[in-house]
Design a protein around this motif. Structure first.
Motif, PDB file in Angstrom:
ATOM      1  N   MET A   1      64.731  63.214  31.259  1.00  0.00           N
ATOM      2  CA  MET A   1      63.539  63.953  31.051  1.00  0.00           C
ATOM      3  C   MET A   1      63.649  65.648  32.089  1.00  0.00           C
ATOM      4  SD  MET A   1      60.441  61.111  30.723  1.00  0.00           S
ATOM      5  CE  MET A   1      59.254  62.159  31.176  1.00  0.00           C
ATOM      6  N   ALA A   2      62.485  66.359  31.437  1.00  0.00           N
ATOM      7  CA  ALA A   2      63.285  67.435  31.654  1.00  0.00           C
ATOM      8  C   ALA A   2      61.792  68.015  32.508  1.00  0.00           C
ATOM      9  CB  ALA A   2      63.048  68.334  30.436  1.00  0.00           C
ATOM     10  N   VAL A   9      66.324  62.128  36.442  1.00  0.00           N
ATOM     11  CA  VAL A   9      67.885  61.522  35.787  1.00  0.00           C
ATOM     12  C   VAL A   9      66.309  60.233  35.740  1.00  0.00           C
ATOM     13  CG1 VAL A   9      69.666  59.363  35.259  1.00  0.00           C
ATOM     14  CG2 VAL A   9      69.299  62.033  35.239  1.00  0.00           C
ATOM     15  N   ILE A  10      66.442  59.001  34.705  1.00  0.00           N
ATOM     16  CA  ILE A  10      65.345  58.117  35.116  1.00  0.00           C
ATOM     17  C   ILE A  10      65.760  56.597  35.172  1.00  0.00           C
ATOM     18  CG2 ILE A  10      63.696  56.107  33.771  1.00  0.00           C
ATOM     19  CD1 ILE A  10      63.037  59.214  33.993  1.00  0.00           C
ATOM     20  N   GLY A  11      67.392  56.523  34.452  1.00  0.00           N
ATOM     21  CA  GLY A  11      68.081  54.906  35.220  1.00  0.00           C
ATOM     22  C   GLY A  11      69.571  55.599  34.387  1.00  0.00           C
ATOM     23  N   THR A  12      70.405  54.451  34.338  1.00  0.00           N
ATOM     24  CA  THR A  12      71.346  54.533  32.945  1.00  0.00           C
ATOM     25  C   THR A  12      71.388  54.149  31.466  1.00  0.00           C
ATOM     26  OG1 THR A  12      71.674  52.291  33.385  1.00  0.00           O
ATOM     27  CG2 THR A  12      72.352  53.413  35.421  1.00  0.00           C
ATOM     28  N   ASP A  13      70.362  53.623  31.504  1.00  0.00           N
ATOM     29  CA  ASP A  13      69.759  53.729  29.800  1.00  0.00           C
ATOM     30  C   ASP A  13      69.205  54.964  29.589  1.00  0.00           C
ATOM     31  OD1 ASP A  13      69.379  52.010  26.987  1.00  0.00           O
ATOM     32  OD2 ASP A  13      68.429  50.981  27.607  1.00  0.00           O
ATOM     33  N   PRO A  14      69.306  56.091  28.880  1.00  0.00           N
ATOM     34  CA  PRO A  14      68.365  56.730  27.758  1.00  0.00           C
ATOM     35  C   PRO A  14      67.561  56.013  27.317  1.00  0.00           C
ATOM     36  CG  PRO A  14      71.270  56.706  26.723  1.00  0.00           C
ATOM     37  CD  PRO A  14      70.745  55.902  27.653  1.00  0.00           C
ATOM     38  N   ALA A  15      67.231  54.742  26.710  1.00  0.00           N
ATOM     39  CA  ALA A  15      66.478  54.568  26.321  1.00  0.00           C
ATOM     40  C   ALA A  15      65.185  54.483  27.145  1.00  0.00           C
ATOM     41  CB  ALA A  15      66.664  53.032  25.523  1.00  0.00           C
ATOM     42  N   GLU A  16      65.195  54.075  28.429  1.00  0.00           N
ATOM     43  CA  GLU A  16      64.419  54.165  30.135  1.00  0.00           C
ATOM     44  C   GLU A  16      63.580  55.667  30.253  1.00  0.00           C
ATOM     45  OE1 GLU A  16      66.309  53.262  33.391  1.00  0.00           O
ATOM     46  OE2 GLU A  16      67.308  51.752  32.887  1.00  0.00           O
ATOM     47  N   LYS A  21      58.402  58.180  29.264  1.00  0.00           N
ATOM     48  CA  LYS A  21      56.896  59.481  28.382  1.00  0.00           C
ATOM     49  C   LYS A  21      56.619  58.061  27.213  1.00  0.00           C
ATOM     50  CE  LYS A  21      56.528  63.182  26.290  1.00  0.00           C
ATOM     51  NZ  LYS A  21      55.518  63.740  26.835  1.00  0.00           N
ATOM     52  N   LEU A  22      56.342  57.843  26.727  1.00  0.00           N
ATOM     53  CA  LEU A  22      55.522  57.015  25.822  1.00  0.00           C
ATOM     54  C   LEU A  22      54.517  56.485  26.745  1.00  0.00           C
ATOM     55  CD1 LEU A  22      57.923  54.713  23.450  1.00  0.00           C
ATOM     56  CD2 LEU A  22      56.085  56.654  23.000  1.00  0.00           C
ATOM     57  N   LEU A  23      54.840  55.730  27.972  1.00  0.00           N
ATOM     58  CA  LEU A  23      54.296  54.915  28.586  1.00  0.00           C
ATOM     59  C   LEU A  23      53.238  56.244  29.377  1.00  0.00           C
ATOM     60  CD1 LEU A  23      55.877  51.981  30.612  1.00  0.00           C
ATOM     61  CD2 LEU A  23      54.107  52.118  28.987  1.00  0.00           C
ATOM     62  N   SER A  24      53.881  57.682  29.765  1.00  0.00           N
ATOM     63  CA  SER A  24      52.985  58.294  29.770  1.00  0.00           C
ATOM     64  C   SER A  24      52.013  58.802  29.320  1.00  0.00           C
ATOM     65  CB  SER A  24      53.885  59.718  30.194  1.00  0.00           C
ATOM     66  OG  SER A  24      53.274  60.728  30.863  1.00  0.00           O
ATOM     67  N   ASN A  25      52.135  59.290  27.632  1.00  0.00           N
ATOM     68  CA  ASN A  25      51.848  59.033  26.583  1.00  0.00           C
ATOM     69  C   ASN A  25      50.412  58.576  27.278  1.00  0.00           C
ATOM     70  OD1 ASN A  25      53.416  61.723  26.733  1.00  0.00           O
ATOM     71  ND2 ASN A  25      53.831  61.260  24.327  1.00  0.00           N
ATOM     72  N   LEU A  26      50.582  57.127  27.014  1.00  0.00           N
ATOM     73  CA  LEU A  26      50.091  56.306  26.916  1.00  0.00           C
ATOM     74  C   LEU A  26      48.284  56.363  27.482  1.00  0.00           C
ATOM     75  CD1 LEU A  26      48.399  53.034  26.070  1.00  0.00           C
ATOM     76  CD2 LEU A  26      50.188  52.233  27.860  1.00  0.00           C
ATOM     77  N   LEU A  27      48.444  56.269  28.806  1.00  0.00           N
ATOM     78  CA  LEU A  27      48.056  57.116  30.234  1.00  0.00           C
ATOM     79  C   LEU A  27      47.352  58.532  28.875  1.00  0.00           C
ATOM     80  CD1 LEU A  27      49.848  56.132  32.872  1.00  0.00           C
ATOM     81  CD2 LEU A  27      48.175  54.669  32.536  1.00  0.00           C
ATOM     82  N   TRP A  28      47.641  59.193  29.248  1.00  0.00           N
ATOM     83  CA  TRP A  28      46.876  60.526  29.139  1.00  0.00           C
ATOM     84  C   TRP A  28      46.296  60.317  27.619  1.00  0.00           C
ATOM     85  CZ3 TRP A  28      46.398  66.078  29.763  1.00  0.00           C
ATOM     86  CH2 TRP A  28      46.522  66.399  28.626  1.00  0.00           C
TER      87      TRP A  28
END
Length: 151
Positions: A1-2, A9-16, A21-28
């Motif tokens: 993520m930028a 780097v969030i983790g080893t799986d790019p889907a993380e 990002k989706l959870l951040s937007n959910l909170l927004w």
């Protein structure tokens, strides 16, 4: 993520990264609804919206939205860089994730419904904060000072 400091780097799986990002937007998107409801209630009790934003931003319920971005709604701008249809799409994705993983999602489902109502009302137009406009209209008046005087 930028991030402002570079790539994180969030983790080893790019889907993380996509999940974060989706959870951040959910909170927004949830904050848009919660802050608008608080602002409308405060206005109904006689507190001027711009002053209320300042007061809330300095207290325990503060958020980046209140501190930095909610002033756009108070100017009658619903942030037209991101479409309400995309907001609804992202919320549907997160709702599906929660259902698949058997995670409670009651409050966020209500938030999603407000955004879905905004999409149904305004169509697939730009404005990621159109849920705020919908709630303003339901309350009978805009929070934006210049629009308050027009009504």
């Amino acid at each position: 993520m930028a991030t402002p400091g570079g790539v994180e780097v969030i983790g080893t799986d790019p889907a993380e990264a996509q999940t974060v990002k989706l959870l951040s937007n959910l909170l927004w998107f949830g904050q848009v609804v919660a802050v608008t409801e608080a602002m409308l209630l405060g206005r109904a009790t006689g507190i001027e919206p711009t002053r209320l934003q300042e007061l809330l931003a300095a207290r325990s319920g503060s958020s980046r939205l209140l501190e930095r971005d909610y002033g756009t709604v108070l100017r009658g701008d619903y942030m037209g860089a991101f479409g309400i249809d995309r907001v609804v799409e992202q919320l549907a994705t997160v709702r599906e994730m929660a259902a698949e993983l058997s995670v409670p999602f009651e409050l966020s489902s209500l938030v999603a419904r407000v955004h879905e109502d905004a999409l149904a009302t305004y169509g697939p137009v730009a404005g990621e904060m159109l849920a705020a406009k919908l709630l303003e209209e339901r309350s009978g008046g805009a929070l934006a000072l210049e629009r308050l005087h027009e009504e």
